[in-house]
Motif scaffolding. Sequence first.
Motif, PDB file in Angstrom:
ATOM      1  N   ASN A   1       0.838  -1.200   0.000  1.00  0.00           N
ATOM      2  CA  ASN A   1       0.000   0.000   0.000  1.00  0.00           C
ATOM      3  C   ASN A   1       0.875   1.253   0.000  1.00  0.00           C
ATOM      4  OD1 ASN A   1      -2.406   1.757   0.609  1.00  0.00           O
ATOM      5  ND2 ASN A   1      -1.253   2.047   2.508  1.00  0.00           N
ATOM      6  N   SER A   2       1.907   1.199   0.815  1.00  0.00           N
ATOM      7  CA  SER A   2       2.819   2.336   0.928  1.00  0.00           C
ATOM      8  C   SER A   2       3.527   2.610  -0.397  1.00  0.00           C
ATOM      9  CB  SER A   2       3.830   2.069   2.041  1.00  0.00           C
ATOM     10  OG  SER A   2       4.673   3.165   2.201  1.00  0.00           O
ATOM     11  N   VAL A   3       3.925   1.534  -1.073  1.00  0.00           N
ATOM     12  CA  VAL A   3       4.580   1.688  -2.372  1.00  0.00           C
ATOM     13  C   VAL A   3       3.624   2.374  -3.351  1.00  0.00           C
ATOM     14  CG1 VAL A   3       5.465   0.444  -4.375  1.00  0.00           C
ATOM     15  CG2 VAL A   3       6.107  -0.283  -2.069  1.00  0.00           C
ATOM     16  N   ARG A   4       2.368   1.896  -3.370  1.00  0.00           N
ATOM     17  CA  ARG A   4       1.379   2.449  -4.284  1.00  0.00           C
ATOM     18  C   ARG A   4       1.160   3.938  -3.997  1.00  0.00           C
ATOM     19  NH1 ARG A   4      -3.704   3.534  -4.301  1.00  0.00           N
ATOM     20  NH2 ARG A   4      -3.915   2.937  -2.122  1.00  0.00           N
ATOM     21  N   VAL A   5       0.954   4.252  -2.710  1.00  0.00           N
ATOM     22  CA  VAL A   5       0.708   5.642  -2.322  1.00  0.00           C
ATOM     23  C   VAL A   5       1.901   6.524  -2.707  1.00  0.00           C
ATOM     24  CG1 VAL A   5       0.399   7.188  -0.363  1.00  0.00           C
ATOM     25  CG2 VAL A   5      -0.855   5.037  -0.464  1.00  0.00           C
TER      26      VAL A   5
ATOM     27  N   PHE B   1       1.777   9.653  -5.148  1.00  0.00           N
ATOM     28  CA  PHE B   1       2.231  10.960  -4.681  1.00  0.00           C
ATOM     29  C   PHE B   1       3.339  11.510  -5.585  1.00  0.00           C
ATOM     30  CE2 PHE B   1       5.363  13.427  -2.275  1.00  0.00           C
ATOM     31  CZ  PHE B   1       4.583  14.484  -1.868  1.00  0.00           C
ATOM     32  N   ALA B   2       4.316  10.667  -5.915  1.00  0.00           N
ATOM     33  CA  ALA B   2       5.455  11.118  -6.718  1.00  0.00           C
ATOM     34  C   ALA B   2       4.994  11.623  -8.081  1.00  0.00           C
ATOM     35  CB  ALA B   2       6.466   9.992  -6.886  1.00  0.00           C
ATOM     36  N   ILE B   3       4.150  10.838  -8.727  1.00  0.00           N
ATOM     37  CA  ILE B   3       3.708  11.202 -10.072  1.00  0.00           C
ATOM     38  C   ILE B   3       2.826  12.450 -10.026  1.00  0.00           C
ATOM     39  CG2 ILE B   3       2.304  10.454 -12.034  1.00  0.00           C
ATOM     40  CD1 ILE B   3       3.336   7.566 -11.352  1.00  0.00           C
ATOM     41  N   ALA B   4       1.860  12.439  -9.075  1.00  0.00           N
ATOM     42  CA  ALA B   4       0.917  13.562  -9.023  1.00  0.00           C
ATOM     43  C   ALA B   4       1.615  14.857  -8.625  1.00  0.00           C
ATOM     44  CB  ALA B   4      -0.210  13.243  -8.037  1.00  0.00           C
TER      45      ALA B   4
ATOM     46  N   ARG C   1      -3.848   4.941   6.718  1.00  0.00           N
ATOM     47  CA  ARG C   1      -2.642   4.740   5.886  1.00  0.00           C
ATOM     48  C   ARG C   1      -2.795   5.274   4.454  1.00  0.00           C
ATOM     49  NH1 ARG C   1       1.054   1.084   8.135  1.00  0.00           N
ATOM     50  NH2 ARG C   1       0.297   0.133  10.032  1.00  0.00           N
ATOM     51  N   ALA C   2      -3.725   6.185   4.249  1.00  0.00           N
ATOM     52  CA  ALA C   2      -3.946   6.707   2.896  1.00  0.00           C
ATOM     53  C   ALA C   2      -2.753   7.510   2.404  1.00  0.00           C
ATOM     54  CB  ALA C   2      -5.213   7.559   2.854  1.00  0.00           C
TER      55      ALA C   2
END
Lengths: 293, 371
Positions: free
Chosen positions: A68-72, A76-79, A242-243
Amino acid sequence: MRRAYFKANWIAALLVAPQLLIIFVFFYWPASQALYWSLTLEQPWGGGNTWVGFENFRTLLSDAYYWNSVRVSFVFAIASTALAMSMALVLALFADRQLRGYKFFRVGMIWPYAIAAPAVGLAFRFVFNPHAGILSYINEVLPGFWDPTVNGTQAVIMVVVAGAWKSIAYNFIFFLAALQSIPRSLIEASAMDGAGPMRRMRDLQLPLIAPTFFFILVINITDSFTDSFGIVDVLTGGGPARATDLLVYKIYADGFRGFDYSGAAAQSVILMVLVMALTFVQFRYIERRVHYT
Amino acid sequence: MADISIRNVAKSYGKDSIMQGVNLEIRNREFVVILGPSGCGKSTLLRMIAGLEAITAGEIAIAGQVVNDLEPRQRGCAMVFQNYALYPHMTVAENIGYALKVAGVGRAERRAAVERVAQSVGLNEFLDRRPGQLSGGQRQRVAMARAIIREPRVFLFDEPLSNLDAKLRVQMRHEIRRIHNRIEATSVFVTHDQHEGMTLADRLVVMNKGTIEQVGTPEEIYDHPASVYVGGFIGSPAMNFLPGQVSAARAAVVLGDGQVLDLPRDVATAADGQLVQVGLRPEQLTIVAPGTAELQARVDFVEELGSGRLYHLLVEDLPLTVLSPDKHALRDGDAVGVTVRPDALHLFGAESGRRIDARGARVAAPQVVPA
C-alpha cells in the motif's frame, strides 16, 4: 574540455578529502549500517543482533501495508511532480513573454523552496483545515464535503498540493532561466515564419528547454520519494487509514515508533535502490532523447 | 506588388528617442540597402518593417496597406537574421519547411518545395543534418532558403553576411543579388559595410543617429554626398576634409593656410564668405611635382598597397591622403603638388555639414521621394 592534472597525487587527494569525508560520514557509513541492519534482527533496546539474511525483506514484500505504501508513494510522486512541473512551466511561460524584473523573480520566488517541509505542512494544515481553512466555507453549505482527516483521497490531494507548492518556485526559476536562454532571434524567426505564441511554445520553447525539463523531472521525482516526510508528518501523520503512508514516512513510523529497526532498515535499502533505479532509468532512456546539438 | 512606404516613423524606448521622423519610399522589386554605423537605427527600422518592433509614431505601409498593427506573419515579409536564427533541434529540411508546416501545407507538397528551394541554394546533400553540423556558409544558405520558400513579397536582411569570412561574404553577396533578381520580391538589406551597400543596392539609404542622411543610387551618393557625414562614411580610404572660406571675388575657396582652390563662379558667388569644409576623395587627387599644381603639401608617410600606394600628406598641419596607382619615389618630408579636378571638389557648410551645390543652396535635408 581541457583537463588539468596534478603532478603530485597527494594534492589531489587533499583537495577531494573534505568532500569525501562528508559523503562518507553522512552517506556511506549510515547506508552501509542500514544495509547491515536490514540483514539482521536488531533488538530495540540494544543488546546485540541476530543474522537473519533476507528474512526482513521477505517479511516486507509479503506485507500488504508495505505494498500500500509503495502504491501511495508512486501516486504521490507522479501527481506532485506533474502538478509542480506543469504549474511552474505555465508560470514561467507567462513570465517569459514580457519580463521585467527577472532578477527580482529569481530571488523572490525561490523562498518557498527554502522553507522547511514541516513549516509548509503546518501552513497547509491551516489552509486545508475543514473547520477554518479555505474549504471550510463549502463545508458550511455542504457539511462533510471536505475532510481530509476522514477521506483518504482528500488527504492524498492535500499532501500532493503541499508537496507540489514547495517545488513550484524552484522549478519555475529553472524553467524561466531556460526560457530566457533561448535566443530572442529564434522566437522572432518563428514569428516571421508565421507561428503564433502557442505554436512557438510547442515547436520551439518546449523542445529547446528539454534538457532543463529532464533535470527538473529527475529532481522532482527523487525529491518526492525522499523529501516528503515533513509534510506528511505534520499534515496527516500517514493517515487516515494509511492513505498517505508514503515509503519515507513508513520507515520513520516503523523504525522509531514501532521500534522495528531492522524492518525500517530494510525499507530504507529498498527505497534507496528504488530511487537509484529510477534515476538510472531516467538518465538512460529519457536524457538520450533531449540533446539536440 | 509590394512597395513599402515609411512615413514619419519614430521610435523611442521610454524617454530615449532613437529615431525621429524617418520618411522613405521603397519601390516594388527594388533592392534597397540601409547603410550606417552600429546604433544608427538601421536594424530597428528593418525590424519595424518586419513587425518585430513596435512603431512609436508614424506609419509603415506595405503594398498600400498600413501594417502598424499587423502581426509579423500577416505582413508577408521574410527575414534573414544576422546570426541566422536557425532552429537547432530541427534538421535543415525541417528548418526550411517550417513556415509551410505552420501554414498547414501537406507533407508531400512541403517535401517537394523544400527540395526545390534547397536545390536552388545548393543544400540538397545537407537536408537531414542539424544546423550544429553545418559550416557558417551553409547555415547562411539555410537561412536564405527558409526565407525564399515562403515566396515573400518583401525580403528583409539584417546584416546577414557579417558573420562570414571575407571570401564567403563576397560569394554570398553575389548569390543574394541573384536570388533577388530571380524572385519577384522587394529587398531591404541592412549593413554597416559600405562595400556591400555600394555593390548590392539599387538605391542606398545612409542613416546616422536615427535619421536618414541621404537616399540615392550608389553612384549619386558617391558623387554627390549630401553631407560631411555621408562624404566621410562612403568611400575608402575616407574623404579628406580641409576647412576654408569661400571668396566670390577670387572665385575660389581659401584654405586655412592661405592656399586657394578654384570654384565655379556661380558656386563662389552664391556661397560668398561662408566657412566651409572642402571634401576631397583620395582616389580623385593626383600627385605632381611641387609648384605645378593647385595644392602644395609635404609627405608624412607612404603606405604600400600592392596595387598602388596610399600617400599620407600634410597640408600645413592637416592630413591629406592621396590614393594613386603610380609609385612615386618619395621620401618622408618631400614637398609635392596635388592636382584637384574641379568635379572632385565637394563643398560643405562648416556649421551645417550640408552640401553646398552649384545653386549655392544647401542641399535640403534628406532627399525624400514624395509619397
